[in-house]
Design an enzyme around this catalytic site. Structure first.
Site, short mmCIF file in Angstrom:
data_model
loop_
_atom_site.label_atom_id
_atom_site.label_comp_id
_atom_site.label_asym_id
_atom_site.label_seq_id
_atom_site.Cartn_x
_atom_site.Cartn_y
_atom_site.Cartn_z
N HIS B 325 11.37 8.30 6.66
CA HIS B 325 10.90 7.78 5.38
C HIS B 325 11.92 6.87 4.72
CE1 HIS B 325 7.67 10.74 5.67
NE2 HIS B 325 7.04 9.96 4.80
N GLY B 326 13.18 7.14 4.94
CA GLY B 326 14.16 6.26 4.31
C GLY B 326 15.57 6.57 4.77
#
Lengths: 483, 489
Positions: B325-326
């Site tokens: 996601h990041g």
């Protein structure tokens, strides 16, 4: 596919009809120009004598209430914020299709060119275009100004103003303060004065000499084209055109261009085309205009506007402009009945106002003989107190508290504040002004407009402005109907 | 190009009409779809088209040779070529700076200050999505679950298919690729259903998510300036925002594909109605969680290596999911929270069953279900704090301050100080209630069918309400078109 195309076309048409026909009216940007155009709709084609055209310079300076009273004619101020010459030309082409005025008054100053070029002025033009009928001509014209990306919001106030959905849908009271100051396109803020620092910067504004002959004129090409276009249009419609330069403080330091060159060119143009030109910036002494007559460096305030309007009226008289005498026209009389000054001077109209005879004394310093209400539709209501024994007062010694308790059936019209505080009455404060007319003195103060027409009781409390001491008991007016 | 932009409003009708003009000729249609998809992506930054084309090219040829290859070593080399290229690109564009910063930070722990400037890298939109999609193709061929295609055009279109290119759903080649070998007949009802889904997605994104975003961005932008109750409100609204934003995007993507005859997988199934975190992940971003299940969890051994190995595998999957996601530790912690809770849920399965039975005996199963739903939502929200916060320090601050609750202030002026007018907040709450009711109803009776059976004036009135809600209450305009949150991943 046919079914989809057919249904989606039909659905799109319904959406557009609802959007343009219903929603866009609700989401129209709330500007004073909307009110101007609504006002204009009340006039027949030959009922308007003068149209004033231009930017905020114009709508803050020319007050039709004064001009119409002085000249016995009907005028409409078509000024709008940063209205540029392109827009004025387009607006006039539309207006002159519908109306046959005698005179068009066009404001000219170097800002005409600034407004043509400044991107920030683009949004302002929508004040005008929102109020003009949608047609191919308008569409084509708008396309020449706005990009494709801007177009949806240009064409639809709903798309442009959708962020204000709460105010537009549920809180549509509008700007009553602005409505109060509005007179047939003119609007201004009473009591606004230019800041001290500006006074210092522009202290020479009324001493600068100005001689057209000493300067060679030059106009930006597009400005020249547009002025000539407006001139051809008015000539074609047999309407007289007049140039004015409304007064502003920074005229000799105009950041938008060289004022001397610009106005000299306008003068040359006016001479060659035989168009009268009234430059107010040359008339400071004659008016006379002082710092106290300006609300900022670019605009006169309501006192300045009064001077400009009176001067303009006397100029037209001097120049032998002839207009139809409208004094017996119903629309002129209606306008004058809304004109507070005119009402005060006209016993016949004063007698028609809702009034109550009273006998009330305030600290022996003033005695009140009669209570009047002058309610102008959807704007402020003026409370007028006729004084019995005119004493040496200015009016500023008092603060008046107005307690208006409506009849039961009109309680729903109480102000939001009253409802919030669970009050049975509207309470407004006012610092009255003293007026003397034909030997009678009046104390006058304003309260906001309201839909209340029938009061169960009106109480007026008088308070010493310095000590805040209140006279007891209050002046009790009792039941009063404004109908 | 954003689905909620004027550009797309002009792009889509043109593509739709031309698509159906070419629909009968498979090659022309696919070529047109590929061109449209590249145009759609290139509108943002055309330079990154080369990256997609390169990724597609590598996997097209790897897939081809992988299928033909017989030797185990050769097959593994080919598979790892695909994985290395795809993950390598992803690692470079998405994680390079994260690794550099972590490296520098770890040295700082030992008192060593390293001077390393971060790389000037632009993260290509949607790289995480199309990388996983194209990887699924080579891995499935490696596992002999899928035969490669010889049609490069179909394969390139599969990788770049514009409705789901930048934020999913992450399609499996076995599901989507064959659809590029079929021609579709125009089906009015299918197109209508797709358009409705698009409208619903746009509504969730523009009216709910972007409205909530205004408040969330303000509060999370400076959490130290807000009281505990305001942080709680902002976190609640973030939960709403991210759901409406991402599920809204998925609805639009599925809807667009449906109008052209394509079927994309379901990505959300009312996740906030879940009664456990395990169930939440069966309902939230389904295409990603099943991807991790198939290509990470199962290859790691899944549940075949005993209890503790299963727990470890589960935890690893969520840790990796967080990192996907990041590139920040906040996302890693977010993944770890979900991993820990899922492991705990698995470890205490029996006890949870007993508790559930106990409530059942007391005829309080609904209370148990509702309680479980609330607890699950609470855990999800706590985890969202890490997901949304700018740093671990800020996440800690938000959680610490959130304990200090003074809800009295909320209704005495506190509500309107979070960047959104009170009227906007009330509108948002009404919309959330309507959405919950809609989804509750949708679970038992699919709303599309329900609406389709209503008389035409009811249906059209409803469509008008949706269109005007978007026009009046949507957050749009030059300064307000906002990207979908998942574009950044």
């Amino acid at each position: 596919m046919k079914q989809l195309l057919l249904k989606s076309t039909l659905f799109t048409i319904i959406v557009l009809v609802l959007l343009l026909g219903v929603m866009d009216r609700l989401f129209l940007t709330d500007t004073h120009f909307n009110r101007t155009m609504r006002e204009l709709d009340r006039y027949e084609a030959d009922e308007v004598d003068i149209f004033f055209c231009g930017s905020s310079h114009v709508f803050t300076a020319f007050n039709p209430e004064i001009i119409d009273k002085e000249l016995h004619l009907n005028s409409i101020n078509l000024g709008s914020g940063a209205q540029n010459l392109e827009t004025t030309a387009f607006l006039l082409s539309d207006i002159l299709e519908r109306y046959n005025p005698k005179l068009i008054v066009l404001d000219v100053f170097p800002g005409n060119n600034y407004h043509l070029n400044a991107p920030t002025a683009k949004g302002f033009q929508l004040e005008v275009f929102d109020n003009l009928e949608n047609n191919l001509k308008k569409l084509k014209y708008l396309r020449s100004i706005y990009s494709i990306r801007e177009f949806s919001s240009v064409l639809s106030p709903t798309i442009r103003n959708h962020k204000d959905w709460n105010d537009k849908l549920f809180n549509r009271n509008g700007n009553t303060k602005a409505a109060a100051e509005f007179v047939r396109g003119y609007t201004n803020n009473p009591g606004h004065h230019v800041k001290d620092e500006s006074k210092n910067s522009f202290r020479d504004f009324n001493t600068k000499t100005f001689v057209y002959d000493t300067v060679s004129g030059s106009l930006p090409e597009r400005v020249k084209e547009l002025i000539l276009q407006i001139h051809s249009l008015t000539a074609e419609k047999n309407v007289e055109l007049m140039f004015v330069s409304t007064p502003y403080l920074d005229w000799y330091k105009d950041p938008n261009g060289n004022y001397y060159e610009f106005t000299a060119a306008i003068k040359e143009m006016s001479d060659s085309l035989d168009i009268p030109y009234l430059n107010f910036n040359k008339q400071y002494v004659a008016l006379p205009l002082e710092f106290s007559d300006f609300k900022d460096v670019a605009h006169v305030n309501s006192i300045g506007a009064e001077k400009v309007s009176l001067f303009f009226a006397s100029y037209l008289k001097e120049q032998d402009f002839t207009f139809k005498d409208r004094r017996n026209d119903s629309i002129w009389m209606r306008n004058q009945s809304e004109n507070f000054e005119y009402v005060l001077k006209t016993p016949k109209l004063m007698d028609r106002l809702p009034a109550t005879q009273v006998e009330y004394t305030v600290w022996d310093s003033l005695k009140i003989a009669k209570f009047y209400v002058h309610a102008k539709p959807s704007t402020v209501t003026k409370i007028i107190l006729e004084l019995k024994t005119p004493l040496q007062i200015t009016g500023e010694e008092y603060i008046v508290q107005f307690h208006g308790k409506p009849v039961k059936t009109q309680k729903r019209y109480l102000s939001n504040e009253a409802k919030l505080k669970d009050r049975d009455r509207n309470i407004w404060y006012g610092r009255p002004a003293l007026k003397e007319l034909d030997g009678t003195k009046y104390l006058i103060f304003e309260i906001p407009a309201s839909k209340i027409t029938d009061y169960e009781t009106i109480l007026l409390y008088f308070q010493n402005a310095e000590t805040l001491e209140v006279v007891q008991p209050p002046l009790n007016i009792g039941p009063l109907s404004l109908k | 190009m954003l689905f909620n932009s004027l550009d797309f409003a002009l792009f889509f009708p043109v593509v739709f009409l031309l698509y159906w003009t070419f629909a009968k000729h498979l090659t022309v249609r696919n070529a047109f779809l590929l061109a449209a998809s590249y145009f759609f992506y290139g509108w943002w930054d055309w330079r990154f088209l080369f990256l997609i084309a390169f990724s597609s090219l590598v996997d097209f040829f790897v897939g081809k040779y992988l299928y033909k290859a017989t030797g185990n070593t050769r097959r593994k080399v080919l598979l790892w070529t695909s994985i290395s290229v795809n993950i390598g690109l992803l690692a470079y564009f998405k994680y390079a700076n994260f690794f550099i910063e972590s490296f520098v930070d770890s040295f700082r722990l030992f008192g060593q200050d390293l001077e390393v400037a971060p790389l000037q890298i632009i993260l290509p939109v949607g790289i995480s999505f199309y990388t996983f999609q194209t990887l699924s193709y080579t891995i499935d061929i490696y596992k002999r679950k899928l035969e490669p295609t010889n049609n490069a055009l179909a394969f390139f279109t599969f990788v770049a298919f514009f409705p789901q290119l930048v934020a999913g759903p992450i399609e499996r080649a076995s599901h989507l690729l064959p659809q590029f070998f079929k021609t579709y007949k125009f089906n009015y009802h299918q197109v209508k259903s797709g358009l409705l889904l698009m409208a619903f997605g746009l509504f969730k994104k523009m009216v709910i998510a972007d409205r909530a975003a205004i408040l969330v961005n303000q509060v999370y932008g400076d959490p130290g300036s807000y009281d505990g109750y305001q942080l709680v409100v902002a976190t609640f609204f973030f939960a709403v925002q991210i759901y409406c934003d991402f599920s809204g995007y998925s609805d639009i993507a599925i809807g667009i594909a449906r109008t052209m005859g394509f079927d994309l997988m379901k990505n959300f199934d009312s996740p906030y109605f879940s009664k456990s975190i395990t169930e939440f992940w069966r309902r939230w971003h389904i295409s990603l969680s099943t991807w991790f299940r198939d290509y990470v969890y199962i290859p790691l051994g899944g549940s075949r290596g005993g209890t503790y190995k299963t727990y470890a595998n589960l935890f690893i999957v969520f840790l990796v999911s967080g990192l996907w996601h990041g590139a920040a530790f906040t996302f890693v912690i977010w993944g770890a929270i979900h991993g820990v809770i899922i492991v705990l849920e698995k470890a205490f399965t029996k006890q949870r069953e007993n508790l559930k039975n106990g409530f059942q005996k007391l005829k309080l199963s609904k209370l148990y279900a509702f309680g479980s739903l609330l607890v699950t939502f609470f855990i999800v929200c706590v985890a969202w704090v890490f997901f949304r916060a700018e740093s671990l320090r800020e996440a800690g601050l938000i959680l610490r301050n959130s304990v200090d609750l003074n809800y009295g202030k909320l209704f005495h002026g506190g509500l309107g100080t979070m960047g959104l007018a009170e009227s906007e907040i009330y509108l948002l709450l009404v919309l959330i209630v309507l959405l919950v009711l809609f989804e509750l109803r949708h679970r038992t009776k699919p709303m599309a069918h329900y609406i389709a059976r209503r008389p035409i004036y009811v249906r059209w009135s409803l469509y008008l309400v949706v269109v005007f809600s978007l026009l009046l209450f949507g957050i749009y305009g030059d300064d307000q078109v906002s990207e979908f949150i998942y574009f950044q991943f």
